[in-house]
Design a protein around this motif. Structure first.
Motif, PDB file in Angstrom:
ATOM      1  N   TYR A 158      24.084  61.455  76.687  1.00 58.31           N
ATOM      2  CA  TYR A 158      23.701  62.929  75.996  1.00 58.31           C
ATOM      3  C   TYR A 158      23.373  63.380  76.252  1.00 58.31           C
ATOM      4  O   TYR A 158      22.174  65.066  76.670  1.00 58.31           O
ATOM      5  CB  TYR A 158      24.642  62.764  75.074  1.00 58.31           C
ATOM      6  N   VAL A 159      21.848  62.715  76.118  1.00 55.74           N
ATOM      7  CA  VAL A 159      20.586  63.762  75.474  1.00 55.74           C
ATOM      8  C   VAL A 159      19.441  64.096  77.238  1.00 55.74           C
ATOM      9  O   VAL A 159      18.916  64.446  77.751  1.00 55.74           O
ATOM     10  CB  VAL A 159      20.212  62.375  75.011  1.00 55.74           C
ATOM     11  N   SER A 160      19.599  62.820  78.236  1.00 62.12           N
ATOM     12  CA  SER A 160      19.059  62.605  79.033  1.00 62.12           C
ATOM     13  C   SER A 160      19.499  63.460  80.299  1.00 62.12           C
ATOM     14  O   SER A 160      19.201  62.934  81.090  1.00 62.12           O
ATOM     15  CB  SER A 160      18.236  60.855  79.607  1.00 62.12           C
ATOM     16  N   SER A 161      20.546  63.257  80.054  1.00 59.45           N
ATOM     17  CA  SER A 161      21.477  64.164  82.052  1.00 59.45           C
ATOM     18  C   SER A 161      21.952  65.802  81.356  1.00 59.45           C
ATOM     19  O   SER A 161      21.699  66.211  79.783  1.00 59.45           O
ATOM     20  CB  SER A 161      22.733  63.161  81.441  1.00 59.45           C
ATOM     21  N   PRO A 162      22.032  66.761  82.670  1.00 54.92           N
ATOM     22  CA  PRO A 162      22.196  67.755  82.481  1.00 54.92           C
ATOM     23  C   PRO A 162      23.590  68.536  81.091  1.00 54.92           C
ATOM     24  O   PRO A 162      24.576  67.653  81.242  1.00 54.92           O
ATOM     25  CB  PRO A 162      22.597  68.593  83.528  1.00 54.92           C
ATOM     26  N   ILE A 163      23.763  69.440  80.629  1.00 51.06           N
ATOM     27  CA  ILE A 163      24.548  69.677  79.893  1.00 51.06           C
ATOM     28  C   ILE A 163      25.756  70.523  80.473  1.00 51.06           C
ATOM     29  O   ILE A 163      26.716  70.872  80.110  1.00 51.06           O
ATOM     30  CB  ILE A 163      24.417  70.057  78.428  1.00 51.06           C
ATOM     31  N   THR A 164      24.964  71.757  81.571  1.00 56.10           N
ATOM     32  CA  THR A 164      25.923  72.315  82.475  1.00 56.10           C
ATOM     33  C   THR A 164      26.809  71.761  83.279  1.00 56.10           C
ATOM     34  O   THR A 164      25.894  70.404  83.690  1.00 56.10           O
ATOM     35  CB  THR A 164      25.713  73.502  82.844  1.00 56.10           C
ATOM     36  N   ILE A 218      16.875  71.436  85.713  1.00 58.95           N
ATOM     37  CA  ILE A 218      17.710  71.536  86.410  1.00 58.95           C
ATOM     38  C   ILE A 218      18.751  72.370  85.741  1.00 58.95           C
ATOM     39  O   ILE A 218      19.815  73.307  86.134  1.00 58.95           O
ATOM     40  CB  ILE A 218      18.770  69.958  87.104  1.00 58.95           C
ATOM     41  N   GLU A 219      18.706  72.031  84.323  1.00 57.63           N
ATOM     42  CA  GLU A 219      19.534  72.662  83.438  1.00 57.63           C
ATOM     43  C   GLU A 219      18.631  74.236  83.165  1.00 57.63           C
ATOM     44  O   GLU A 219      19.709  75.389  83.189  1.00 57.63           O
ATOM     45  CB  GLU A 219      19.572  72.431  82.250  1.00 57.63           C
TER      46      GLU A 219
END
Length: 312
Positions: free
Chosen positions: A247-253, A295-296
């Motif tokens: 969760y912390v080190s990957s994109p949220i979109t 990316i975000e």
């Protein structure tokens, strides 16, 4: 009117899942791979898992006590970091290596950047890459059934005959403690999907883009054995479902996660086919973790009712 409206700060919709519940689910999902690793590599694998987890939890506790911060060892995040790091280690390493790796993961990568939620890369993978660079010989020495030997990917890269696809799927091969049994890893991944801890967006785009890259640039065409060896060999399944989805080190979109997965597949393919090492999952994930803010920024949706900036 005041009785009908409750004005409060966002967020207004909250999930019932807490950090400790999510981390507990991840730890439970890694149990099948841990058991498979202990069965394949013996009690030394169990000892490495215990030592690495204990080091991570103890390091977090001591640091937070010394810094007069709230102790967060009860959220299971340090436990998961230790378990993931242990599963990424060979069963042949001396016990001081997982101790160094555990301290590096928690102290340097996690706590010095502010703790859980502030680290810019996966702590377990960062520690593994640190150990690979620092102790290359010990980190790339593998044994199975008491016999030292190369991993299937190393054999494939050198042009030698490798293990059968079925053997690789079950995990009766040389490798790190937790990466060998694809069956055990998929059982854990299925649990995370059922619990809705992860989605298929990152793992599927990661695996799909990687397989397409191997198909185009692997030089073997549509050779099923060649493709499945790359799929089942190394840490691809472990990385795709358990570390790329951090969760912390990957994109949220949603679009960012797709782009992230595609980049992971491409970089893993480049490292495996054209790099000096037969494996490339750890370095690909670490490198793409660094690209997440960009990316975000590119994929962040425009808020409803806000006009996009016009470029003159």
């Amino acid at each position: 009117m005041n009785d009908l409206l409750n004005v409060s700060a966002s967020p207004h919709v909250r999930s019932k899942d807490s950090t400790s519940i999510i981390m507990r689910d991840v730890a439970l999902a890694l149990v099948p791979a841990s058991i498979a690793g202990i069965v394949n590599f013996g009690l030394k694998a169990l000892l490495i898992i215990i030592v690495t987890i204990a080091t991570c939890v103890l390091t977090e506790y001591i640091y937070q006590k010394c810094m007069h911060k709230k102790v967060t060892t009860s959220d299971f995040s340090a436990l998961v970091t230790g378990l993931l790091l242990a599963l990424n280690l060979p069963s042949t390493v001396p016990l001081w290596i997982p101790i160094i790796g555990g301290v590096f993961a928690i102290l340097v990568v996690k706590q010095l950047y502010g703790g859980l939620g502030q680290n810019f890369m996966n702590p377990a993978l960062a520690a593994r890459c640190f150990l690979l660079i620092s102790f290359t010989g010990r980190m790339t020495t593998f044994t199975y059934d008491g016999v030292s030997g190369a991993t299937p990917l190393a054999l494939l890269k050198s042009g030698e005959e490798t293990a059968s696809v079925t053997t690789m799927f079950l995990g009766n091969i040389a490798g790190t403690i937790g990466e060998t049994s694809v069956l055990a890893l998929l059982l854990g991944a299925a649990y995370l999907l059922l619990r809705k801890v992860i989605s298929l967006r990152i793992p599927f785009t990661y695996i799909g883009s990687f397989m397409l890259f191997i198909l185009i640039f692997g030089g073997e065409g549509f050779d099923t054995t060649f493709l499945l060896t790359h799929l089942f060999g190394g840490g691809l399944i472990l990385g795709a479902f358990f570390m790329a989805t951090d969760y912390v080190s990957s994109p949220i979109t949603p679009m960012g996660q797709i782009i992230f997965g595609i980049l992971l597949g491409v970089f893993t393919g480049i490292f495996r086919l054209f790099g000096g090492s037969a494996e490339g999952v750890s370095y690909a994930i670490i490198f793409c973790n660094l690209l997440v803010p960009l990316i975000e920024k590119v994929t962040l949706p425009t808020p409803f009712g806000k006009e996009r900036a016009r470029h003159e």
